[in-house]
Motif scaffolding. Sequence first.
Motif, mmCIF file in Angstrom:
data_model
loop_
_atom_site.group_PDB
_atom_site.id
_atom_site.type_symbol
_atom_site.label_atom_id
_atom_site.label_comp_id
_atom_site.label_asym_id
_atom_site.label_seq_id
_atom_site.Cartn_x
_atom_site.Cartn_y
_atom_site.Cartn_z
ATOM 1 N N CYS A 3 78.514 -41.806 39.338
ATOM 2 C CA CYS A 3 78.757 -41.922 37.895
ATOM 3 C C CYS A 3 78.219 -40.713 37.138
ATOM 4 N N HIS A 4 78.271 -39.559 37.745
ATOM 5 C CA HIS A 4 77.553 -38.372 37.277
ATOM 6 C C HIS A 4 77.821 -38.042 35.811
ATOM 7 N N TYR A 5 79.081 -38.030 35.381
ATOM 8 C CA TYR A 5 79.394 -37.742 33.978
ATOM 9 C C TYR A 5 80.178 -38.911 33.374
ATOM 10 N N ALA A 6 79.718 -40.125 33.548
ATOM 11 C CA ALA A 6 80.511 -41.317 33.235
ATOM 12 C C ALA A 6 81.206 -41.264 31.877
ATOM 13 N N GLY A 7 80.498 -41.003 30.797
ATOM 14 C CA GLY A 7 81.153 -40.955 29.494
ATOM 15 C C GLY A 7 81.594 -39.563 29.104
ATOM 16 N N TYR A 8 80.759 -38.589 29.422
ATOM 17 C CA TYR A 8 80.946 -37.182 29.059
ATOM 18 C C TYR A 8 81.330 -37.110 27.580
ATOM 19 N N SER A 9 82.436 -36.464 27.207
ATOM 20 C CA SER A 9 82.807 -36.419 25.796
ATOM 21 C C SER A 9 83.972 -37.337 25.485
ATOM 22 N N GLY A 10 84.294 -38.213 26.430
ATOM 23 C CA GLY A 10 85.351 -39.185 26.220
ATOM 24 C C GLY A 10 84.760 -40.566 26.082
ATOM 25 N N SER A 11 85.319 -41.541 26.797
ATOM 26 C CA SER A 11 84.777 -42.897 26.722
ATOM 27 C C SER A 11 85.045 -43.656 28.013
ATOM 28 N N VAL A 12 84.151 -44.578 28.317
ATOM 29 C CA VAL A 12 84.268 -45.444 29.493
ATOM 30 C C VAL A 12 83.777 -46.827 29.085
ATOM 31 N N GLY A 13 84.436 -47.860 29.564
ATOM 32 C CA GLY A 13 84.001 -49.226 29.276
ATOM 33 C C GLY A 13 82.863 -49.663 30.175
ATOM 34 N N ASP A 14 82.795 -50.945 30.451
ATOM 35 C CA ASP A 14 81.752 -51.463 31.333
ATOM 36 C C ASP A 14 81.985 -51.008 32.769
ATOM 37 N N LEU A 15 80.894 -50.846 33.501
ATOM 38 C CA LEU A 15 80.957 -50.556 34.935
ATOM 39 C C LEU A 15 80.346 -51.744 35.668
ATOM 40 N N VAL A 16 81.145 -52.420 36.483
ATOM 41 C CA VAL A 16 80.684 -53.607 37.198
ATOM 42 C C VAL A 16 81.087 -53.496 38.662
ATOM 43 N N ASP A 17 80.092 -53.529 39.559
ATOM 44 C CA ASP A 17 80.362 -53.430 40.996
ATOM 45 C C ASP A 17 81.245 -52.229 41.320
ATOM 46 N N SER A 18 80.940 -51.099 40.711
ATOM 47 C CA SER A 18 81.820 -49.933 40.837
ATOM 48 C C SER A 18 81.038 -48.639 41.037
ATOM 49 N N CYS A 19 81.768 -47.614 41.456
ATOM 50 C CA CYS A 19 81.204 -46.268 41.602
ATOM 51 C C CYS A 19 80.022 -46.266 42.569
ATOM 52 N N ASP A 20 80.173 -46.991 43.673
ATOM 53 C CA ASP A 20 79.089 -47.090 44.635
ATOM 54 C C ASP A 20 79.340 -46.188 45.836
ATOM 55 N N SER A 21 78.682 -45.074 45.869
ATOM 56 C CA SER A 21 78.643 -44.120 46.976
ATOM 57 C C SER A 21 78.418 -42.738 46.372
ATOM 58 N N ASP A 22 78.140 -41.786 47.207
ATOM 59 C CA ASP A 22 77.840 -40.442 46.699
ATOM 60 C C ASP A 22 79.028 -39.872 45.923
ATOM 61 N N SER A 23 78.750 -39.376 44.751
ATOM 62 C CA SER A 23 79.737 -38.716 43.868
ATOM 63 C C SER A 23 80.870 -39.631 43.429
ATOM 64 N N ALA A 24 80.724 -40.929 43.572
ATOM 65 C CA ALA A 24 81.770 -41.844 43.123
ATOM 66 C C ALA A 24 81.872 -41.833 41.602
ATOM 67 N N CYS A 25 83.085 -41.771 41.072
ATOM 68 C CA CYS A 25 83.342 -41.723 39.620
ATOM 69 C C CYS A 25 82.679 -40.515 38.965
ATOM 70 N N LYS A 26 82.574 -39.426 39.665
ATOM 71 C CA LYS A 26 81.705 -38.328 39.254
ATOM 72 C C LYS A 26 81.964 -37.811 37.845
ATOM 73 N N ASP A 27 83.202 -37.577 37.458
ATOM 74 C CA ASP A 27 83.483 -37.039 36.112
ATOM 75 C C ASP A 27 84.351 -38.018 35.333
ATOM 76 N N MET A 28 84.041 -39.267 35.362
ATOM 77 C CA MET A 28 84.986 -40.314 34.989
ATOM 78 C C MET A 28 85.643 -40.164 33.618
ATOM 79 N N GLY A 29 84.894 -40.092 32.539
ATOM 80 C CA GLY A 29 85.526 -40.022 31.220
ATOM 81 C C GLY A 29 86.019 -38.637 30.880
ATOM 82 N N PHE A 30 85.199 -37.640 31.185
ATOM 83 C CA PHE A 30 85.460 -36.240 30.851
ATOM 84 C C PHE A 30 85.885 -36.168 29.385
ATOM 85 N N TYR A 31 87.069 -35.663 29.073
ATOM 86 C CA TYR A 31 87.492 -35.614 27.668
ATOM 87 C C TYR A 31 88.493 -36.713 27.326
#
Length: 244
Positions: A80-108
Amino acid sequence: GEVSGQSCVGRYSCKNAIASSITDSSCIGEQACRSLVSYYGETPNVSSGSCVGYRACYYAGFYGVLGPSISASCKGDDSCHYAGYSGSVGDLVDSCDSDSACKDMGFYGSVGNVMNGCNGDGTCENVAVGGDQSVSAIVDCCNAPDGFCAGVESNDGLIAADPTCKAGVNLADTLALIEEESESDTSPFTEKQLCYGKTAVENTVASLSKGHSTAAVRYGVNKAFDDLGCDDKSDSEICEILQL
């Protein structure tokens, strides 16, 4: 906020992190949860052993918006490295489990709730990259080894990468449309129909995220269809989606 249950353990863990609560052995590891604050959204609740690993949830909110809950998610180095960044992300539930998972998720761009999604090394690495892109939801899909969904920037791209994402996207879109109808003075739906329909859709999303049977999910969709009185509203976009 509250910190309890052997949370915030590790060098620089929770340093400068702002959250409503961090509980249940969450934020474990060097620099874990270091800048959790979501400047333009809600301060999240972190629970159920979330943000565990080196720099896990490192910039969870950043300058964007992160939903109010991170539960049993972001377990692994740089997860979840940059989960929201400059964009948006909702709830995270039982997710992004492992190395670099969801790394840049929201970005812009923007991503809705992620529930039992993006589990596995590098999964969903650049979801909604760039500007003006959006993904409604990632529910029970994009999990390694079958679906990585890296570089996806839209609902169509998400479904093309992993067709099992379609149900979650449809349900998320339905909830958004129900909210719009609730604020409309010319809605063909009654207040009771919208209330019951919304509850049925929310329960169906929960069933889907928990891996319940197709029959259970279909039952929830049919119940929402009936609760909304869709039999005599065939031209409604909500009812059209529920029939897909």
